[in-house]
Design an enzyme around this catalytic site. Structure first.
Site, PDB file in Angstrom:
ATOM      1  N   ASP A  74       0.877  -1.173   0.000  1.00 55.03           N
ATOM      2  CA  ASP A  74       0.000   0.000   0.000  1.00 55.03           C
ATOM      3  C   ASP A  74       0.922   1.233   0.000  1.00 55.03           C
ATOM      4  O   ASP A  74       2.117   1.118   0.280  1.00 55.03           O
ATOM      5  CB  ASP A  74      -0.864  -0.057   1.273  1.00 55.03           C
ATOM      6  CG  ASP A  74      -1.727   1.179   1.442  1.00 55.03           C
ATOM      7  OD1 ASP A  74      -2.270   1.652   0.434  1.00 55.03           O
ATOM      8  OD2 ASP A  74      -1.850   1.675   2.572  1.00 55.03           O
ATOM      9  N   ARG A  94      -1.623  14.848  -2.199  1.00 59.55           N
ATOM     10  CA  ARG A  94      -2.958  14.241  -2.281  1.00 59.55           C
ATOM     11  C   ARG A  94      -3.979  15.359  -2.508  1.00 59.55           C
ATOM     12  O   ARG A  94      -4.017  16.326  -1.745  1.00 59.55           O
ATOM     13  CB  ARG A  94      -3.285  13.502  -0.981  1.00 59.55           C
ATOM     14  CG  ARG A  94      -2.404  12.289  -0.750  1.00 59.55           C
ATOM     15  CD  ARG A  94      -2.437  11.853   0.696  1.00 59.55           C
ATOM     16  NE  ARG A  94      -3.760  11.440   1.123  1.00 59.55           N
ATOM     17  CZ  ARG A  94      -4.231  10.200   1.020  1.00 59.55           C
ATOM     18  NH1 ARG A  94      -3.489   9.256   0.489  1.00 59.55           N
ATOM     19  NH2 ARG A  94      -5.432   9.896   1.460  1.00 59.55           N
ATOM     20  N   THR A 114      -2.341   1.394  -4.825  1.00 59.19           N
ATOM     21  CA  THR A 114      -2.816   2.551  -4.059  1.00 59.19           C
ATOM     22  C   THR A 114      -4.124   3.095  -4.606  1.00 59.19           C
ATOM     23  O   THR A 114      -4.431   2.933  -5.782  1.00 59.19           O
ATOM     24  CB  THR A 114      -1.745   3.676  -4.058  1.00 59.19           C
ATOM     25  OG1 THR A 114      -2.248   4.812  -3.397  1.00 59.19           O
ATOM     26  CG2 THR A 114      -1.359   4.068  -5.485  1.00 59.19           C
ATOM     27  N   ASP A 154      -4.646   6.313  -4.575  1.00 54.74           N
ATOM     28  CA  ASP A 154      -4.353   7.689  -4.998  1.00 54.74           C
ATOM     29  C   ASP A 154      -4.359   7.824  -6.514  1.00 54.74           C
ATOM     30  O   ASP A 154      -4.261   6.851  -7.243  1.00 54.74           O
ATOM     31  CB  ASP A 154      -2.979   8.117  -4.465  1.00 54.74           C
ATOM     32  CG  ASP A 154      -3.086   8.646  -3.045  1.00 54.74           C
ATOM     33  OD1 ASP A 154      -4.215   8.891  -2.606  1.00 54.74           O
ATOM     34  OD2 ASP A 154      -2.053   8.801  -2.390  1.00 54.74           O
ATOM     35  N   LYS A 193      -6.970  -4.971  -5.108  1.00 52.94           N
ATOM     36  CA  LYS A 193      -5.669  -5.284  -4.499  1.00 52.94           C
ATOM     37  C   LYS A 193      -5.528  -6.792  -4.308  1.00 52.94           C
ATOM     38  O   LYS A 193      -4.498  -7.386  -4.649  1.00 52.94           O
ATOM     39  CB  LYS A 193      -5.535  -4.581  -3.143  1.00 52.94           C
ATOM     40  CG  LYS A 193      -5.355  -3.076  -3.220  1.00 52.94           C
ATOM     41  CD  LYS A 193      -5.132  -2.476  -1.833  1.00 52.94           C
ATOM     42  CE  LYS A 193      -4.922  -0.968  -1.896  1.00 52.94           C
ATOM     43  NZ  LYS A 193      -4.596  -0.392  -0.591  1.00 52.94           N
TER      44      LYS A 193
END
Length: 1009
Positions: free
Chosen positions: A392, A594, A674, A676, A794
């Protein structure tokens, strides 16, 4: 305790009526008694023995023991098998009994806790185990919640109460729960005693963040959600008292529903050992058959002549039957090729390795006072064979400590500092941070470097004011004021805390909240907004909204969320602003920040009234409630006006770049999975040296359709093969060549490549007809980054590599969204960070910083693999050397199943005579010091290639053992056969020969260590 284990048919829905035990009893709901123990005094012995004999080895040795009890077959006393077998069974039984004793103790302690239950109009003290579904119980401050409750009322205004959920999800920040308005007034016992509402809700399940139900009372229906419930395991905080209605009890509570056992993981060495043991057993049977045939021939040709003084046993009536009995006798004698002590020794060695990890001071985090912990003892040697690490990003590679860094408001970017020439100032050249002394409520720890943003606020710029107003209103943060002006924010995520703190420093101070209002100090003036609705954040919506009415009566929706979601929901009139803000977002993401987008929408009174009615109907729906609510939310969150964007910095953890560089040198491939956005993930990839400028190429896959993704993957493979025709002129590669062949060709290509793939592209790449193409491309790359992935994706990526590659996988993460990935991988590592301990609870190993992974793999993992391999090779060698002597002796004793050694020596050979050297080697052996393991990561590769213990190494050990047995038997036999004393008498007798062979054997195999 019988009540705890009572089985009931599965429920379709739960119905619970308050203060009506008679009505609720007909549903046979579980009592509040919990039982985590496995045994009681009567069942312990039979159940534990049954469990232990599920092990093939134990059953095998029991079978041998039974054979040894048959006089016609037994060539050894029964104690040679029963002593080690009983020892192993007893040690395991004592361990299981001790564990279960503590479970009983814990169960009794919990079940006997006291709770105040409303019975017949008065509060009575009851043990937790006697609380039933439908009971109303009273909780007081700092008390544990006894069962899953519907909150009815509390001492706080509006039926609010505060809870801590550390035992459920590891998060220590307080969360707020609220009674529905219709029951929040039921504060006194007399009114609660008359309460007869009925709750109809979903059946028991393990979803901690979801509850769907309806309260029927006074001919009305009221929707119930997770915000109205208190779960068992929570602790009541900052609330004098509250009352709750028991909905789920005991094993039906969400805490107990989540306490299921995780899947048992086995190492590749374990699986190989099981195969080898079967081969050895086959070899044992072959030896038994050879010696049995020899016995039958000998008895037929020679033995019949000795009947007068060497008669057959009464049951034996032929040479063939004698050979049949001899076969079983030799199975008993030769069984030591697979001794029971092998399994015991393996567990002892693994336990020792686990303690070394726990005791390692170099993996102890002083800041958090957290040691490394081996939460399993069965996977240590597999730590030395890892080829793929799935990590992660947030909280694992980064610190998950968020800092408000930059923002874009109405097309202007703030946060950069420029020098007199108009160039961006670097970190070391920056002037003093912005002075927030005008604001007495500012957080003194907050730092910001661009003074123009504060100037815009002070000048009353309406866009800037609206921007910070949104940040101060659109959140779920709780505020605590210990002393006048000393505000403490308790946020459910670090991002949210950082944004509210930024608004606070720039003059929009979130001060307090009630279920219906939010109070904000705007530039020193207290403004109270009426909170009409909260549209919650979740992983699907990826946004959060609030609808508020300001003091002037205007209704406005404020929304913040991921750019991919929010930019599609803006009004067409904001196109020009959208273009500028998108440029700023890409710039921020390129710096590894972010980002979130902020927007608002004005609602008129009439529209809001109609929408609120539709929301109420959706919240009352018995089926598909969440989907209906999502649809209603979707409707109002459209045609919004763009305000700007925020950029938050999440710094890399210390030592991450060095760790990744070292693991890469050890031929370990790192994949980052991730949630993001792509630019942020790529920037972090460069920061932590996963991606480097020296790489031949970084492939980016962003296709939105199956064809686009397939084409991008094909082009990447063609470039890697350095030929446009290498993969078959554009046809999908499975049509042109086998996947195994192509993968081996791709992985051998020169150059270093990396792959970056987006979540929507990954969804197509993981489909059955394309997953192999994706895998082949990704596995040929040094680094892979998957962006915008869901927790399920994931796990799917990890499962894909596990399924198609003969490689050991390791997943590492710190949050609840990493649990599925951690459980799927061969080895799961949890980081005890800012996101609770759910990842740690699901993991096999845990520590507090990513940098400790290099030591776990390159030192502890490598040593564990090396020690276990050397131990197994040596163990099989010494036991074949020991056992095969019986085989050779069979040819000289008429195949009579006579043993060479004394029976006590046979019993104690593995337990006493040769146990300590091999155990010491298995626990303490080091081929190089730990510093060398870190300095030369290539030393890790033999484990990945499985070079130290495989079928070839096994056969070499067996051959060496057989060769040793030949020397151990025939050299003493040759010496003693014709030797005489000085007086002419025979020098040797059977006992002297046996002692000589045994002594020689112990010396030789001990020296071999």
């Amino acid at each position: 305790m019988a009540l705890c284990a009572k089985k009931r048919p599965p429920e379709e829905e739960r119905r619970a009526r308050a203060n009506d035990r008679e009505y609720n009893e007909k549903f046979q709901y579980a009592s509040n008694c919990i039982k985590t123990s496995k045994y009681n005094i009567l069942t312990f012995l039979p159940v534990n023995l049954f469990e232990q004999f599920q092990e093939v080895a134990n059953t095998y040795f029991l079978f041998l023991l039974i054979l040894q009890l048959i006089p016609q077959v037994s060539s050894l006393s029964w104690f040679t098998t029963i002593v080690p077998l009983v020892l192993v069974l007893a040690i395991t039984a004592v361990k299981d009994a001790t564990d279960d004793y503590f479970r009983h103790k814990s169960d009794n302690q919990v079940n006997n806790r006291q709770s105040q239950v409303l019975i017949n109009g008065s509060l009575q003290q009851e043990q937790w185990m006697n609380v039933c579904v439908g009971d109303i119980i009273k909780l007081e401050n700092n008390q544990f919640v006894a069962a899953d409750l519907l909150l009815l009322s509390s001492s706080e205004p509006h039926g609010l109460c505060y809870i801590e959920t550390a035992e459920l999800d590891g998060e220590t920040n307080m969360k707020v729960r609220q009674a529905i308005p219709v029951t929040s007034e039921l504060g006194d016992i007399s009114r609660l005693a008359k309460f007869d509402g009925e709750v109809v809700c979903e059946p028991p399940n393990n979803k901690l963040d979801r509850f769907s139900g309806t309260l029927y009372w006074k001919e009305s229906k009221f929707p119930l959600s997770n915000q109205n419930t208190l779960l068992r395991g929570c602790v009541l905080r900052n609330t004098e008292w509250c009352f709750g209605l028991v909905v789920f009890a005991g094993p039906d509570t969400k805490l107990m529903q989540n306490s299921g056992r995780t899947k048992f993981k086995r190492t590749s060495i374990d699986r190989l050992m099981n195969t080898l043991v079967l081969w050895i057993f086959g070899f044992l049977v072959c030896m038994g058959v050879i010696l049995a045939i020899g016995n039958a021939i000998w008895e037929h040709e020679v033995g019949t002549r000795f009947q007068a003084y060497l008669p057959w046993d009464e049951a034996v009536d032929s040479a063939f039957f004698s050979g049949f009995l001899s076969f079983w006798s030799y199975i008993i004698i030769l069984n030591t090729v697979v001794p029971i002590s092998l399994y015991v020794s393996v567990e002892v060695i693994r336990l020792g390795h686990s303690y070394f990890i726990n005791w390692d001071k170099k993996m102890f985090c002083v800041k958090r006072r957290t040691p490394a912990e081996a939460r399993t003892t069965t996977l240590n040697e597999e730590l030395g064979q890892v080829e793929y690490v799935f990590s992660d990003k947030t909280g694992t590679l980064t610190q998950n400590i968020m800092v408000f860094n930059k923002c874009s408001i109405s097309g202007r970017s703030y946060g950069d500092v420029f020098d007199v020439l108009g160039h961006k100032a670097e970190l070391g050249e920056r002037p003093e941070p912005v002075d927030f002394s005008f604001n007495p409520l500012a957080d003194k720890k907050f730092l910001f470097w661009d003074p123009t943003l504060l100037e815009a606020v002070k000048m009353g710029d309406p866009h800037t004011h609206e921007f910070f107003r949104l940040l101060s209103l659109c959140h779920t943060v709780m505020s605590e004021e210990k002393n006048e002006g000393e505000l403490y924010y308790k946020a459910q995520s670090p991002d949210e805390g950082a944004l509210v703190t930024a608004a606070r420093n720039f003059g929009f101070v979130f001060r307090s909240r009630t279920p219906k209002t939010i109070t904000v100090y705007e530039m020193g003036i207290a403004v109270t907004y009426q909170l009409l609705a909260i549209l919650d954040f979740n992983n699907i919506r990826k946004r959060m909204s609030v609808i508020v009415r300001n003091p002037e009566g205007r209704i406005r929706l404020y929304c913040k969320g991921a750019d991919t979601i929010l930019l599609d929901r803006l009004h067409p009139s904001t196109q020009e602003l959208l273009s500028t803000t998108t440029d700023h977002l890409n710039e921020y993401a390129g710096e590894g920040l972010r980002t979130l987008v902020l927007a608002y929408k004005d609602l008129d009174e009439e529209y809001y009234g109609e929408w609120a009615q539709r929301r109420l109907q959706a919240s009352l729906a018995q089926d598909s409630r969440e989907d209906r609510l999502a649809s209603v939310y979707e409707e109002v969150e459209s045609d919004m006006v763009l305000l700007g964007a925020t950029a938050i910095e999440d710094k890399l953890q210390q030592g991450v770049p060095e760790t990744i560089a070292l693991l890469t040198l050890a031929n370990i491939k790192i994949w980052v999975l991730t949630g993001d956005k792509q630019e942020t993930a790529v920037n972090i990839g460069y920061s932590c040296k996963m991606l480097t400028d020296d790489m031949t190429e970084v492939f980016v896959v962003t296709g939105h359709t199956v064809l686009e993704v397939r084409e991008e993957l094909r082009k990447a493979r063609e470039k890697m093969m350095d030929s446009p025709y290498a993969v078959g002129n554009g046809l999908p590669c499975p049509e042109k060549c086998s996947s195994a062949k192509l993968t081996s060709v791709l992985e051998a290509v020169a150059g270093e490549y990396a792959l970056v793939i987006n979540g929507h592209s990954l969804a197509h790449a993981l489909e059955a007809d394309m997953e192999l193409e994706f895998l082949e491309t990704a596995c040929a790359c040094k680094a892979v980054i998957c962006c915008r992935v869901t927790p399920l994706q994931k796990a799917q990526v990890v499962e894909l590599v596990k399924k198609h590659k003969k490689a050991v996988t390791l997943a590492i993460g710190d949050g609840a969204n990493d649990v599925s990935m951690i459980k799927t991988a061969h080895i799961g590592v949890g980081i005890s960070g800012q996101e609770g301990i759910q990842a740690v609870l699901a993991s096999d190993y845990s520590f507090s910083q990513f940098k400790f992974l290099q030591r776990l793999l390159l030192v502890h993992g490598r040593w564990s693999y090396l020690r276990m391999c050397k131990f197994l090779c040596y163990f099989f060698y010494k036991n074949f050397a020991f056992t095969m002597v019986h085989f050779w002796f069979g040819f000289f004793c008429g195949f009579s199943a006579q043993t060479v050694y004394d029976q006590y020596f046979i019993t104690l050979y593995n337990i006493v005579y040769t146990s300590l050297p091999v155990l010491a080697m298995g626990v303490f052996d080091q081929d190089v010091p730990e510093q060398r393991s870190m300095e030369y990561p290539k030393l890790y590769e033999p484990g990945q290639l499985n070079l130290l213990f495989n079928k070839r190494e096994f056969f070499i050990c067996i051959a060496q053992g057989i060769y040793t047995s030949v020397l151990m038997f025939f050299i003493p036999y040759g010496v003693f056969a014709e030797a005489t004393r000085d007086d002419g008498t025979q020098l040797a007798d059977y006992q002297s020969f046996a002692v000589t062979v045994a002594t020689s054997l112990v010396i030789v195999v001990s020296v071999q260590v």
